[in-house]
Design a protein around this motif. Sequence first.
Motif, PDB file in Angstrom:
ATOM      1  N   ILE A  36     -23.786  25.729  11.443  1.00  0.00           N
ATOM      2  CA  ILE A  36     -24.373  25.606  10.318  1.00  0.00           C
ATOM      3  C   ILE A  36     -22.960  24.917  10.309  1.00  0.00           C
ATOM      4  N   ILE A  37     -21.741  24.822  10.025  1.00  0.00           N
ATOM      5  CA  ILE A  37     -20.587  23.779   9.851  1.00  0.00           C
ATOM      6  C   ILE A  37     -20.155  23.207  10.463  1.00  0.00           C
ATOM      7  N   GLN A  38     -19.989  21.931  10.880  1.00  0.00           N
ATOM      8  CA  GLN A  38     -19.299  21.282  11.247  1.00  0.00           C
ATOM      9  C   GLN A  38     -17.901  20.382  11.024  1.00  0.00           C
ATOM     10  N   ILE A  39     -17.490  20.509  10.910  1.00  0.00           N
ATOM     11  CA  ILE A  39     -15.876  19.773  10.122  1.00  0.00           C
ATOM     12  C   ILE A  39     -15.412  18.438  12.060  1.00  0.00           C
ATOM     13  N   LYS A  40     -15.581  17.752  11.840  1.00  0.00           N
ATOM     14  CA  LYS A  40     -14.862  16.665  13.324  1.00  0.00           C
ATOM     15  C   LYS A  40     -14.196  15.149  12.098  1.00  0.00           C
ATOM     16  N   ASP A  41     -13.025  15.879  12.509  1.00  0.00           N
ATOM     17  CA  ASP A  41     -11.640  14.894  12.988  1.00  0.00           C
ATOM     18  C   ASP A  41     -11.232  14.229  11.369  1.00  0.00           C
ATOM     19  N   ILE A  42     -11.708  15.298  10.624  1.00  0.00           N
ATOM     20  CA  ILE A  42     -11.369  15.248   9.089  1.00  0.00           C
ATOM     21  C   ILE A  42      -9.807  14.370   8.630  1.00  0.00           C
ATOM     22  N   THR A  43     -10.348  13.651   7.475  1.00  0.00           N
ATOM     23  CA  THR A  43      -8.480  13.063   7.412  1.00  0.00           C
ATOM     24  C   THR A  43      -8.909  12.846   6.151  1.00  0.00           C
ATOM     25  N   LYS A  44      -8.101  13.418   5.465  1.00  0.00           N
ATOM     26  CA  LYS A  44      -8.478  12.962   3.696  1.00  0.00           C
ATOM     27  C   LYS A  44      -6.700  12.488   3.383  1.00  0.00           C
ATOM     28  N   LYS A  45      -6.819  10.898   2.716  1.00  0.00           N
ATOM     29  CA  LYS A  45      -5.041  10.794   2.953  1.00  0.00           C
ATOM     30  C   LYS A  45      -5.830  10.105   1.303  1.00  0.00           C
ATOM     31  N   TYR A  46      -4.466  10.414   0.804  1.00  0.00           N
ATOM     32  CA  TYR A  46      -4.629  10.043  -0.452  1.00  0.00           C
ATOM     33  C   TYR A  46      -3.062   8.888  -0.841  1.00  0.00           C
ATOM     34  N   ASN A  47      -3.058   7.668  -2.017  1.00  0.00           N
ATOM     35  CA  ASN A  47      -2.037   6.721  -2.036  1.00  0.00           C
ATOM     36  C   ASN A  47      -0.806   7.056  -3.080  1.00  0.00           C
ATOM     37  N   LEU A  48       0.745   7.371  -2.670  1.00  0.00           N
ATOM     38  CA  LEU A  48       1.270   8.261  -3.440  1.00  0.00           C
ATOM     39  C   LEU A  48       1.625   7.063  -4.654  1.00  0.00           C
ATOM     40  N   TYR A  49       2.300   7.137  -5.391  1.00  0.00           N
ATOM     41  CA  TYR A  49       3.246   5.372  -6.603  1.00  0.00           C
ATOM     42  C   TYR A  49       4.212   6.131  -7.096  1.00  0.00           C
ATOM     43  N   ALA A  50       5.527   5.372  -6.603  1.00  0.00           N
ATOM     44  CA  ALA A  50       6.349   6.032  -7.959  1.00  0.00           C
ATOM     45  C   ALA A  50       6.277   5.117  -8.901  1.00  0.00           C
ATOM     46  N   LYS A  51       5.777   4.709  -9.180  1.00  0.00           N
ATOM     47  CA  LYS A  51       5.500   3.926 -10.978  1.00  0.00           C
ATOM     48  C   LYS A  51       4.036   4.031 -10.909  1.00  0.00           C
ATOM     49  N   PRO A  52       3.021   4.346 -12.209  1.00  0.00           N
ATOM     50  CA  PRO A  52       1.842   4.324 -12.443  1.00  0.00           C
ATOM     51  C   PRO A  52       1.319   2.826 -12.777  1.00  0.00           C
ATOM     52  N   GLN A  53       2.459   1.630 -12.747  1.00  0.00           N
ATOM     53  CA  GLN A  53       1.614   0.619 -13.387  1.00  0.00           C
ATOM     54  C   GLN A  53       1.396   0.414 -11.840  1.00  0.00           C
ATOM     55  N   ASP A  54       2.097   0.379 -11.115  1.00  0.00           N
ATOM     56  CA  ASP A  54       2.106  -0.090  -9.228  1.00  0.00           C
ATOM     57  C   ASP A  54       1.004   0.409  -8.497  1.00  0.00           C
ATOM     58  N   ARG A  55       0.338   0.771  -9.284  1.00  0.00           N
ATOM     59  CA  ARG A  55      -1.213   1.383  -8.650  1.00  0.00           C
ATOM     60  C   ARG A  55      -2.215   0.033  -9.633  1.00  0.00           C
ATOM     61  N   PHE A  56      -1.799  -0.455 -10.357  1.00  0.00           N
ATOM     62  CA  PHE A  56      -2.390  -2.207 -10.847  1.00  0.00           C
ATOM     63  C   PHE A  56      -2.071  -3.042 -10.318  1.00  0.00           C
ATOM     64  N   ARG A  57      -0.529  -3.058 -10.064  1.00  0.00           N
ATOM     65  CA  ARG A  57       0.254  -4.324  -9.003  1.00  0.00           C
ATOM     66  C   ARG A  57      -0.423  -4.442  -7.541  1.00  0.00           C
ATOM     67  N   GLU A  58      -0.393  -3.305  -7.237  1.00  0.00           N
ATOM     68  CA  GLU A  58      -1.226  -3.591  -5.730  1.00  0.00           C
ATOM     69  C   GLU A  58      -2.980  -3.410  -5.498  1.00  0.00           C
ATOM     70  N   ALA A  59      -3.329  -2.914  -6.289  1.00  0.00           N
ATOM     71  CA  ALA A  59      -4.901  -3.249  -6.767  1.00  0.00           C
ATOM     72  C   ALA A  59      -5.170  -4.488  -7.433  1.00  0.00           C
ATOM     73  N   ALA A  60      -4.424  -5.755  -8.701  1.00  0.00           N
ATOM     74  CA  ALA A  60      -3.988  -6.856  -8.424  1.00  0.00           C
ATOM     75  C   ALA A  60      -4.083  -8.380  -7.757  1.00  0.00           C
ATOM     76  N   GLY A  61      -3.147  -7.560  -6.275  1.00  0.00           N
ATOM     77  CA  GLY A  61      -2.343  -8.111  -5.813  1.00  0.00           C
ATOM     78  C   GLY A  61      -0.938  -9.040  -5.846  1.00  0.00           C
ATOM     79  N   ILE A  62      -0.724  -8.697  -7.612  1.00  0.00           N
ATOM     80  CA  ILE A  62       0.064  -8.894  -8.052  1.00  0.00           C
ATOM     81  C   ILE A  62       1.639  -9.390  -6.815  1.00  0.00           C
ATOM     82  N   ARG A  63       1.858  -8.182  -5.871  1.00  0.00           N
ATOM     83  CA  ARG A  63       2.404  -8.493  -5.108  1.00  0.00           C
ATOM     84  C   ARG A  63       1.887  -8.135  -3.259  1.00  0.00           C
TER      85      ARG A  63
END
Length: 434
Positions: A7-34
């Motif tokens: 009734i439930i089948q779980i096949k090769d489940i992975t859950k990944k999160y991106n961890l940033y040292a600083k909040p602004q690093d998320r924006f910098r990475e998304a914007a391609g600043i670096r």
Amino acid sequence: MEENESIIQIKDITKKYNLYAKPQDRFREAAGIRRRNLHKDFYALNHISFDVKRGETVGIIGTNGSGKSTLLKIITGILKPSEGKVTVNGKVSALLELGAGFNQEYTGIENIYLNGRMMGYTKKEMESRMEEIIEFADIGEFISQPVKTYSSGMFARLAFAVAINVEPDILIVDEALSVGDLFFQNKCFRKFEDLKKKNVTILFVSHDISSIRQMCSRVLWIEKGVQKIFSQANLVCDMYMDEKRMTMNQNAIKSDSKNKIAVEKIEQRKKYPLIKNINDRFGSNKVKIISAFFTNAENQIETTLTVDQYYQAHVAFEVYEDMKSLIVGFVLENNKGLPLFDINNYINQQETIDAEAGNTVEIVYSFKMPRILKDVYLVSAAVAQGTQESHEILTWLHGIMELEVVNMGYNSSYIEIPANIKVFSNDSRNIELY
């Protein structure tokens, strides 16, 4: 769907999160600043696979932060996996966080309707279940009060009452039972048994290993997002507790007991029955249990014991180095891992054993068989060093033998208590209640 299908089948489940040292690093990475990545990969779950059959109760265990709640949220659709596939065939009722989905300003009754609507039920369908839900919650007049006035125990009662009285195909419970009082927990476990009889599938997350053993047929163990094993409940729970004991050993401060049992030296050849079913996942290079058996009053080996009769339990172990303050004992468990009773030299006499390298030590416990339920039980044996309050477990052998218990009584509970009974009668007019 046939009963033996998943009734439930779980096949090769992975859950990944991106961890940033600083909040602004998320924006910098998304914007391609670096050009380089500014995050670290964190895997809440990493390649998890298992299946659940219709009508099965499956436990999920692991230390805090292992990803158990994340997995349940993926199964219920609250979260999406980074990789892998989830298949759920049935209506799900989930109790993941107490009060989740409750409107704090609504009354208990209004929240029952609200939760029902969120699970896909009409108001008329919830009305037909209302009386049963209110009765199960048993919070009195508070059912008509805003839930913001509820205690955590009231939250637990109402949330559980809704979740388990809507006749789901799949019930998911995440540690919520720990909030309710003992009486409510007992009511919930009895309800679980009713649901199992109705072929409801249950996913049960708990740190209470005895509850996991009793309720579940199979168990998934995950640690730090990684699947360690998915197998039969007793096997997985034994392995989990072994690792817990090893962790306890690392932090144990061994106390040297000053009260010692006198060891009687014998110089004669002796034969011991071999342990046939040995599953030693928790051993030691200091001592080794070589035999465990029971004898009757005529010193004959017995595998069938009758209540109220006297027996001796024997545990023999080899010693490979001089050892002080040993505690040796055994435990009798039912097929769900529930311990009925145990005996060791420290619990019974507050004394420990000193042993010399190169010797085989036999400890014999004389006891009267308590009046427990007639059944076939499993015997486990262990050797530890220290005191009952502070010790290191050296070896623990699981399920080394089966022991049948004969009880000619009514067998209506696990333990029968002998009692002397008197009866008194009085005129009811002389009775005052307070």
